[in-house]
Design a protein around this motif. Structure first.
Motif, PDB file in Angstrom:
ATOM      1  N   PHE A   1       0.807  -1.216   0.000  1.00 45.57           N
ATOM      2  CA  PHE A   1       0.000   0.000   0.000  1.00 45.57           C
ATOM      3  C   PHE A   1       0.847   1.276   0.000  1.00 45.57           C
ATOM      4  O   PHE A   1       0.301   2.370   0.114  1.00 45.57           O
ATOM      5  CB  PHE A   1      -0.942   0.004   1.206  1.00 45.57           C
ATOM      6  CG  PHE A   1      -1.990  -1.072   1.134  1.00 45.57           C
ATOM      7  CD1 PHE A   1      -3.166  -0.867   0.444  1.00 45.57           C
ATOM      8  CD2 PHE A   1      -1.779  -2.312   1.740  1.00 45.57           C
ATOM      9  CE1 PHE A   1      -4.136  -1.860   0.363  1.00 45.57           C
ATOM     10  CE2 PHE A   1      -2.736  -3.313   1.670  1.00 45.57           C
ATOM     11  CZ  PHE A   1      -3.920  -3.080   0.971  1.00 45.57           C
ATOM     12  N   VAL A   2       2.160   1.136  -0.113  1.00 46.66           N
ATOM     13  CA  VAL A   2       3.045   2.296  -0.223  1.00 46.66           C
ATOM     14  C   VAL A   2       3.844   2.181  -1.513  1.00 46.66           C
ATOM     15  O   VAL A   2       3.863   1.128  -2.154  1.00 46.66           O
ATOM     16  CB  VAL A   2       4.003   2.401   0.989  1.00 46.66           C
ATOM     17  CG1 VAL A   2       3.222   2.495   2.291  1.00 46.66           C
ATOM     18  CG2 VAL A   2       4.966   1.210   1.042  1.00 46.66           C
ATOM     19  N   GLU A   3       4.487   3.262  -1.903  1.00 43.32           N
ATOM     20  CA  GLU A   3       5.326   3.226  -3.102  1.00 43.32           C
ATOM     21  C   GLU A   3       6.449   2.204  -2.914  1.00 43.32           C
ATOM     22  O   GLU A   3       6.971   2.037  -1.810  1.00 43.32           O
ATOM     23  CB  GLU A   3       5.920   4.605  -3.375  1.00 43.32           C
ATOM     24  CG  GLU A   3       4.885   5.680  -3.704  1.00 43.32           C
ATOM     25  CD  GLU A   3       4.151   5.405  -5.004  1.00 43.32           C
ATOM     26  OE1 GLU A   3       4.725   4.740  -5.890  1.00 43.32           O
ATOM     27  OE2 GLU A   3       2.988   5.852  -5.134  1.00 43.32           O
TER      28      GLU A   3
ATOM     29  N   ILE B   1       1.905   9.120   0.782  1.00 38.71           N
ATOM     30  CA  ILE B   1       1.438   8.251  -0.309  1.00 38.71           C
ATOM     31  C   ILE B   1       1.121   9.075  -1.559  1.00 38.71           C
ATOM     32  O   ILE B   1       0.542   8.561  -2.515  1.00 38.71           O
ATOM     33  CB  ILE B   1       0.190   7.445   0.110  1.00 38.71           C
ATOM     34  CG1 ILE B   1      -0.942   8.384   0.572  1.00 38.71           C
ATOM     35  CG2 ILE B   1       0.549   6.431   1.196  1.00 38.71           C
ATOM     36  CD1 ILE B   1      -2.260   7.676   0.822  1.00 38.71           C
TER      37      ILE B   1
ATOM     38  N   THR C   1      -1.330  10.674   3.566  1.00 37.48           N
ATOM     39  CA  THR C   1      -0.445   9.726   4.232  1.00 37.48           C
ATOM     40  C   THR C   1      -1.158   8.402   4.510  1.00 37.48           C
ATOM     41  O   THR C   1      -2.390   8.341   4.546  1.00 37.48           O
ATOM     42  CB  THR C   1       0.057  10.286   5.582  1.00 37.48           C
ATOM     43  OG1 THR C   1      -1.077  10.538   6.443  1.00 37.48           O
ATOM     44  CG2 THR C   1       0.844  11.578   5.385  1.00 37.48           C
ATOM     45  N   ILE C   2      -0.361   7.366   4.724  1.00 40.65           N
ATOM     46  CA  ILE C   2      -0.854   6.114   5.288  1.00 40.65           C
ATOM     47  C   ILE C   2      -0.605   6.219   6.785  1.00 40.65           C
ATOM     48  O   ILE C   2       0.489   6.586   7.221  1.00 40.65           O
ATOM     49  CB  ILE C   2      -0.138   4.891   4.677  1.00 40.65           C
ATOM     50  CG1 ILE C   2      -0.702   3.586   5.265  1.00 40.65           C
ATOM     51  CG2 ILE C   2       1.355   4.963   4.821  1.00 40.65           C
ATOM     52  CD1 ILE C   2      -0.154   2.330   4.590  1.00 40.65           C
TER      53      ILE C   2
ATOM     54  N   SER D   1      -4.505   5.102   0.929  1.00 43.92           N
ATOM     55  CA  SER D   1      -3.754   4.002   0.320  1.00 43.92           C
ATOM     56  C   SER D   1      -4.589   2.742   0.154  1.00 43.92           C
ATOM     57  O   SER D   1      -4.276   1.864  -0.652  1.00 43.92           O
ATOM     58  CB  SER D   1      -2.531   3.668   1.183  1.00 43.92           C
ATOM     59  OG  SER D   1      -2.955   3.085   2.417  1.00 43.92           O
TER      60      SER D   1
ATOM     61  N   TYR E   1      -5.060   0.734   2.848  1.00 46.92           N
ATOM     62  CA  TYR E   1      -4.627  -0.189   3.904  1.00 46.92           C
ATOM     63  C   TYR E   1      -5.681  -0.338   4.996  1.00 46.92           C
ATOM     64  O   TYR E   1      -5.999  -1.457   5.419  1.00 46.92           O
ATOM     65  CB  TYR E   1      -3.302   0.280   4.499  1.00 46.92           C
ATOM     66  CG  TYR E   1      -2.801  -0.583   5.637  1.00 46.92           C
ATOM     67  CD1 TYR E   1      -2.396  -1.895   5.414  1.00 46.92           C
ATOM     68  CD2 TYR E   1      -2.730  -0.087   6.937  1.00 46.92           C
ATOM     69  CE1 TYR E   1      -1.936  -2.696   6.452  1.00 46.92           C
ATOM     70  CE2 TYR E   1      -2.273  -0.870   7.978  1.00 46.92           C
ATOM     71  CZ  TYR E   1      -1.871  -2.171   7.739  1.00 46.92           C
ATOM     72  OH  TYR E   1      -1.430  -2.956   8.772  1.00 46.92           O
TER      73      TYR E   1
ATOM     74  N   LEU F   1      -5.528   8.399  -5.944  1.00 50.09           N
ATOM     75  CA  LEU F   1      -5.389   7.548  -4.762  1.00 50.09           C
ATOM     76  C   LEU F   1      -6.426   6.440  -4.769  1.00 50.09           C
ATOM     77  O   LEU F   1      -6.117   5.284  -4.431  1.00 50.09           O
ATOM     78  CB  LEU F   1      -5.527   8.379  -3.484  1.00 50.09           C
ATOM     79  CG  LEU F   1      -4.425   9.385  -3.168  1.00 50.09           C
ATOM     80  CD1 LEU F   1      -4.693  10.058  -1.832  1.00 50.09           C
ATOM     81  CD2 LEU F   1      -3.048   8.728  -3.165  1.00 50.09           C
TER      82      LEU F   1
ATOM     83  N   LYS G   1      -5.326   3.662  -7.164  1.00 46.51           N
ATOM     84  CA  LYS G   1      -4.232   2.865  -6.599  1.00 46.51           C
ATOM     85  C   LYS G   1      -4.745   1.936  -5.499  1.00 46.51           C
ATOM     86  O   LYS G   1      -4.358   0.766  -5.409  1.00 46.51           O
ATOM     87  CB  LYS G   1      -3.143   3.780  -6.042  1.00 46.51           C
ATOM     88  CG  LYS G   1      -2.296   4.479  -7.081  1.00 46.51           C
ATOM     89  CD  LYS G   1      -1.229   5.332  -6.401  1.00 46.51           C
ATOM     90  CE  LYS G   1      -0.386   6.075  -7.410  1.00 46.51           C
ATOM     91  NZ  LYS G   1       0.640   6.928  -6.738  1.00 46.51           N
ATOM     92  N   ALA G   2      -5.614   2.473  -4.654  1.00 54.86           N
ATOM     93  CA  ALA G   2      -6.158   1.675  -3.554  1.00 54.86           C
ATOM     94  C   ALA G   2      -6.966   0.497  -4.093  1.00 54.86           C
ATOM     95  O   ALA G   2      -6.852  -0.630  -3.598  1.00 54.86           O
ATOM     96  CB  ALA G   2      -7.025   2.550  -2.657  1.00 54.86           C
TER      97      ALA G   2
END
Length: 216
Positions: free
Chosen positions: A37-39, A54, A59-60, A88, A90, A111, A114-115
């Motif tokens: 869930f992060v780069e 993120i 942020t996560i 993210s 998560y 976002l 990506k999520a």
């Protein structure tokens, strides 16, 4: 890097030693691969004790904060849960392993996309994601047994309280633009609500109609 070992250390040092006792929450965070869930360049930091950027100025959340807020919802596995601020993905993944259905709202399209990709990679098909103003909740799917807000609000939005089922729990950071405290609201059988305050926290701002404006 052995991510399984890193997750185990995270759970033991950051969650259990700080008072997280819900074994279902502990199990979920022990199993969910936070690093996806992060780069990729930050994957080695995914299990560190803190939040991480993120993109899009978001942020996560710190692992402990994810665990604490989830524990405050007191999930049993049968609930319909609303999350506001997918980020993210998560936190949605954690909720998806602990509840029956999850509805999550993200206002920032990149976002959200990506999520969705990360959640799909884990086969979490019980997560419904939409791109919208999260401060308005998801009224057409209400009521919810639990609502979790992952950004700091100036106050508890009444529209979210109205979307709680009887006995439902809402957990939200409330305060100013930089510092908040976690608040939990419970809707009683007679329709009244009670609230209690937990620990200090610091989240990005909840932007939208019932939150902060986009201005600094």
């Amino acid at each position: 890097m052995d991510f399984a070992v890193a997750r185990k250390r995270m759970v033991e040092a950051q969650l259990v030693k700080r008072g997280i006792t819900d074994q279902r929450v502990i199990g979920a965070m022990l199993n969910i691969p936070r690093h996806i869930f992060v780069e990729e360049a930050m994957s080695a930091q995914a299990y560190s004790d803190g939040s991480l950027p993120i993109g899009e100025k978001q942020t996560i959340s710190q692992p402990f904060m994810v665990a604490k807020m989830t524990e405050m919802l007191e999930l049993t596995g049968r609930e319909k849960v609303l999350e506001l601020g997918t980020g993210s993905g998560y936190q949605a993944a954690v909720l998806a392993t602990l509840a029956d259905r999850v509805y999550t709202v993200e206002r920032i399209r990149p976002l959200a996309l990506k999520a969705r990709k990360a959640l799909d990679s884990l086969g979490l098909l019980n997560v419904n994601l939409r791109i919208a103003d999260g401060t308005e909740g998801w009224p057409e799917e209400a009521p919810f047994d639990a609502i979790l807000v992952t950004a700091g609000a100036p106050e508890v939005p009444q529209c979210l309280v109205d979307q709680l089922a009887i006995g439902g729990r809402l957990v939200i950071p409330v305060g100013d633009r930089t510092d908040q405290r976690l608040v939990r609201v419970v809707r009683n059988p007679d329709g009244s609500v009670v609230g209690d305050v937990s620990l200090d926290c610091r989240f990005v701002r909840l932007i939208g109609k019932h939150g902060w404006s986009e201005e600094p």
